[in-house]
Design an enzyme around this catalytic site. Structure first.
Site, PDB file in Angstrom:
ATOM      1  N   VAL A  55       0.794  -1.318  -0.010  1.00 46.69           N
ATOM      2  CA  VAL A  55      -0.006  -0.081  -0.019  1.00 46.69           C
ATOM      3  C   VAL A  55       0.742   1.380   0.072  1.00 46.69           C
ATOM      4  CG1 VAL A  55      -1.329   1.377   1.664  1.00 46.69           C
ATOM      5  CG2 VAL A  55      -2.089  -0.846   1.008  1.00 46.69           C
ATOM      6  N   GLU A  56       0.619   2.210  -0.953  1.00 52.64           N
ATOM      7  CA  GLU A  56       1.380   3.347  -0.905  1.00 52.64           C
ATOM      8  C   GLU A  56       0.653   4.618  -0.183  1.00 52.64           C
ATOM      9  OE1 GLU A  56       3.929   4.384  -4.678  1.00 52.64           O
ATOM     10  OE2 GLU A  56       1.660   3.662  -5.226  1.00 52.64           O
ATOM     11  N   ILE A  57       1.092   5.220   0.704  1.00 53.36           N
ATOM     12  CA  ILE A  57       0.299   6.254   1.356  1.00 53.36           C
ATOM     13  C   ILE A  57       0.780   7.483   0.915  1.00 53.36           C
ATOM     14  CG2 ILE A  57      -0.263   7.123   3.818  1.00 53.36           C
ATOM     15  CD1 ILE A  57      -0.639   4.400   4.819  1.00 53.36           C
ATOM     16  N   ASP A  96       4.478   7.904   0.501  1.00 51.40           N
ATOM     17  CA  ASP A  96       4.889   8.981  -0.658  1.00 51.40           C
ATOM     18  C   ASP A  96       4.674  10.089  -0.430  1.00 51.40           C
ATOM     19  OD1 ASP A  96       5.557   6.579  -1.813  1.00 51.40           O
ATOM     20  OD2 ASP A  96       4.355   6.750  -3.662  1.00 51.40           O
ATOM     21  N   THR A 149       5.508   4.356  -7.608  1.00 54.10           N
ATOM     22  CA  THR A 149       5.356   3.324  -8.268  1.00 54.10           C
ATOM     23  C   THR A 149       4.896   3.583  -9.654  1.00 54.10           C
ATOM     24  OG1 THR A 149       3.109   2.549  -7.200  1.00 54.10           O
ATOM     25  CG2 THR A 149       5.053   1.667  -6.480  1.00 54.10           C
TER      26      THR A 149
END
Length: 774
Positions: free
Chosen positions: A517-519, A547, A553
């Site tokens: 998961v990108e936060i 991020d 990504t």
């Protein structure tokens, strides 16, 4: 130690066949118990990581490292060897039980800090041989030894358990057995490749050793890996864990006592199925077919990029064909060589990174997310709901139509029901999880929501609309999270009355399979909002990277896709471009990715990125995408994109026809297969470094974890940052300069990469992977 030995000697004299003095039975029993007590007391004083006591002539040895959440084998095996040595020498007990003092872990694997401290492969080999020697002594012990397992029994822990004469395991979900070393570029180094084939058959052993997967206690019992199962206990005067451990120990002591008194045989009858397999695989020609088949399968899956699986096959083969001594030697030597490989260092580094990214370094939020609302019941929304309700989060799934929410609910139910059919979940658990999910077409219940995650269409106006609607019905503390993968979160937050409560949480599809998961924060996102988002994602079982604006990504993968599109125009087929990526280690190639994501989404994201970053982000012509969409070529969802998807996958001739209007001449100076491969990779890697340079990601470690678990950067390279350390910054810049001469600023090395060329000693990782247990 002298007193311990004296006690043992006295015990031996007082109970021998010809005692020095005539002693009454009562006195003999008293002094035997005294000698046992003395041995136990002085051993406890001498050792910190294990303890033991006697129960009915059974020595109960407990692993319990007071300084760690797991039991470190590097420390505890030395102490275990001392204790067992005393028991064997002075015959102070008739049988032994090995059990953990930590409910969640039997015994961890080798300490990578210890392994990395070894200067040569020979030193590592020597460490393996020490462990092998101890485990072989355990295996050959005349005193029966029982392994009582609750929690994870992996790597060296499983190797120890398989050396014991009897194994008892709890049927708890926490109890899993396995050999995950292959996932770290290693192999079991203390006899695992030699004992498993004898216990579960060569095919079962290859399945465990080469997959690295965990197996449940039930599966282990069926395979013959475990001899007896014990049901976990529920709550009582003590916690369920404490009661289960006490019960397991009680059962194990009883079994050990009966083994010593020959009421339970040391050698147990194999099932008919195992006998049959042993007979079949006992035939030389059959074994040759097995070795060949397994090797070919590994070659196909690994593309010969990972050395560990092939070494595992060789060690198993050596033990079977040339005897145990040769097998143990091959195993220890192979382990020593593999530890020193770049692949193993990369994989161990990733494992360590995963552990760090599963911690909330931002601290606990003021208010934990207990009630979650999800907007959009499509593939992403249903996936988010699935990974939430099975972790105990009360969740609302909302969409605009009854049909949409019904389909979303059905997706979640089917995912759980599939697990029930595979016995990975009970029907009771499935129904309990589904009771946490409610579906609706209005905003009722949102007044008590702690977080709302939107997974609606990637359109800024639509996102602004739902943001305003949500803020009108939710409490002031409620967090609004957007699942956008490309729209700037700051632009979405611009419509908010509470911008400090707006954050990006980018899940990857399929949500239940993808770990990352990108936060993404904005300059107005509060620290508490960030902490709550990270805490919630970790509760969902995700690996979290943080991020800034720009989506790490998406930017990196987008560069690779834009360059692959240019290669397509230069006459390189979609199949060949995919091969260039997969031969480097990517699981799938760029055009397969576009088809899976959707050509329409690929176009949408590419246009936004090109608009945001200008000419340096360009590559192939996006008109190809547009023409494909006009012809209905959307990818997998339409059955055809760059490839046709029927019974088999094949190149789409319609795309080849479209390309005739977009052909360009390939520059011969940079069109070798090697150059084309690094044109794809160098842009992707350079973008990763640029994201660190701009503060989009916080560290090389987060960049590597995001790349590997987000867009599939090859794990055996460890991620783009570790790859630069291994490949060499100067070498990479030299390649990029050649490409820059032809294509301009799309291949201009970023300043951070140039800085690393000025000082060859400068690395993103200054030392070996940090200490961890595996």
């Amino acid at each position: 130690m002298a007193v311990t030995r004296a006690a043992g000697v006295f015990s031996k004299f007082s109970t021998g066949k010809y005692p020095l003095f005539k002693i009454s039975a009562y006195t003999r029993k008293y002094y035997c118990n005294l000698s046992h007590s003395l041995i136990a007391v002085f051993s406890i004083l001498a050792r910190k990581h294990i303890s033991f006591e006697y129960k009915d002539d059974v020595a109960v040895i407990r692993f319990n490292d007071p300084s760690s959440k797991v039991n470190k084998q590097s420390l505890q095996l030395h102490e275990l060897a001392d204790v067992l040595g005393d028991i064997w020498l002075y015959r102070s007990s008739k049988s032994v039980v090995l059990i953990s003092g930590k409910p969640g872990c039997f015994l961890a694997g080798a300490d990578s800090n210890m392994l990395q401290s070894c200067a040569t492969s020979e030193e590592v080999t020597s460490l393996c041989e020490e462990a092998q020697k101890l485990f072989r002594r355990i295996e050959q012990s005349r005193v029966p030894i029982v392994a009582a397992i609750h929690g994870s029994c992996l790597s060296r822990g499983l190797e120890l358990a398989t050396a014991c004469h009897y194994r008892i395991a709890t049927k708890s979900k926490e109890t899993v057995l396995g050999t995950p070393e292959v996932m770290l570029g290693l192999l079991p180094g203390a006899g695992g490749t030699q004992r498993l084939p004898k216990m579960v058959g060569v095919l079962g052993a290859f399945d465990m050793l080469l997959s690295g997967k965990n197996i449940t206690a039930d599966e282990a019992k069926k395979m013959g890996l475990v001899d007896q199962l014990v049901d976990p206990l529920g709550p009582g005067l003590k916690s369920p864990e404490e009661r289960t451990m006490e019960y397991l120990e009680e059962v194990a002591v009883g079994v050990a006592y009966e083994l010593a008194n020959k009421k339970i045989p040391l050698t147990r009858e194999k099932s008919f199925r195992l006998k049959l397999w042993d007979a079949v695989t006992g035939l030389g020609p059959v074994r040759k077919i097995i070795y060949s088949t397994v090797t070919k399968r590994v070659q196909k899956q690994t593309k010969n990029l990972y050395p560990a699986p092939f070494q595992i096959i060789e060690c198993v083969k050596t033990g079977i064909e040339h005897g145990s001594d040769a097998g143990y030697l091959a195993e220890a030597q192979s382990f020593g060589k593999l530890v020193r490989t770049s692949e193993s260092k990369a994989l161990i580094g990733l494992h360590h990174g995963r552990l760090l990214c599963k911690k909330n370094r931002f601290g606990p939020p003021e208010k934990e997310v207990k009630k979650l609302a999800i907007l959009g019941a499509g593939l992403m929304g249903a996936g988010i709901a699935q990974v939430s309700v099975d972790k105990g989060l009360t969740s609302i799934l909302k969409d605009t139509t009854e049909d949409a929410i019904s389909k979303g609910y059905e997706k979640v139910y089917k995912s759980f029901d599939t697990k029930v059919k595979k016995t990975a979940m009970t029907s009771f658990e499935r129904d309990a999880f589904m009771s946490n999910l409610s579906i609706q077409t209005d905003y009722s219940g949102f007044e008590s929501a702690d977080m709302v995650i939107e997974a609606v269409f990637e359109d800024l106006n639509i996102k602004h609309q739902v943001l305003k609607e949500v803020e009108a019905v939710t409490p002031p503390h409620c967090i609004f999270a957007t699942n956008t993968s490309a729209l700037p979160v700051r632009d979405i937050a611009a419509a908010s009355k509470r911008p400090e409560k707006v954050i990006g949480i980018h899940y990857f599809s399929p949500v239940d399979k993808m770990q990352l998961v990108e936060i993404v924060t904005t300059d107005k996102t509060s620290k508490d909002t960030l902490g709550a988002a990270v805490s919630m994602a970790l509760k969902q079982g995700k690996i979290v990277v943080t991020d800034g604006p720009g989506f790490y990504t998406t930017r990196c993968m987008g560069c690779l896709l834009m360059e692959s599109l240019r290669l397509l125009q230069e006459g390189v087929t979609a199949t060949k471009s995919d091969f260039l990526a997969t031969s480097f280690g990517f699981n799938v190639g760029p055009f397969t990715v576009i088809d899976e994501v959707g050509v329409d989404i690929g176009l949408h994201i590419s246009e936004m990125l090109c608009k945001a970053f200008g000419s340096r982000y360009e590559g192939g012509s996006l008109e190809i995408f547009k023409t494909m969409l006009e012809k209905g070529l959307k990818g997998c969802k339409s059955g055809k994109g760059f490839f046709l998807y029927g019974k088999t996958k094949s190149v789409n001739p319609e795309v080849e026809e479209i390309l005739k209007n977009h052909q360009v001449t390939a520059p011969s100076a940079i069109s070798s297969e090697y150059d084309m491969q690094y044109r794809l990779l160098s842009r992707c890697i350079n973008e990763s470094l640029m994201c660190l340079q701009e503060g989009i990601i916080q560290s090389p470690l987060e960049g590597d974890i995001g790349a590997v678990f987000g867009y599939g950067f090859p794990p055996m390279h460890g991620g783009p940052f570790r790859f630069v350390d291994t490949f060499g910054a100067e070498r990479l810049v030299s390649l990029m300069k050649r490409f820059e001469d032809v294509y301009g600023n799309q291949f201009t090395p970023c300043q951070l990469l140039l800085d690393h060329t000025k000082d060859p000693s400068k690395k993103f990782y200054q030392s070996s992977p940090s200490p961890l247990q595996y």
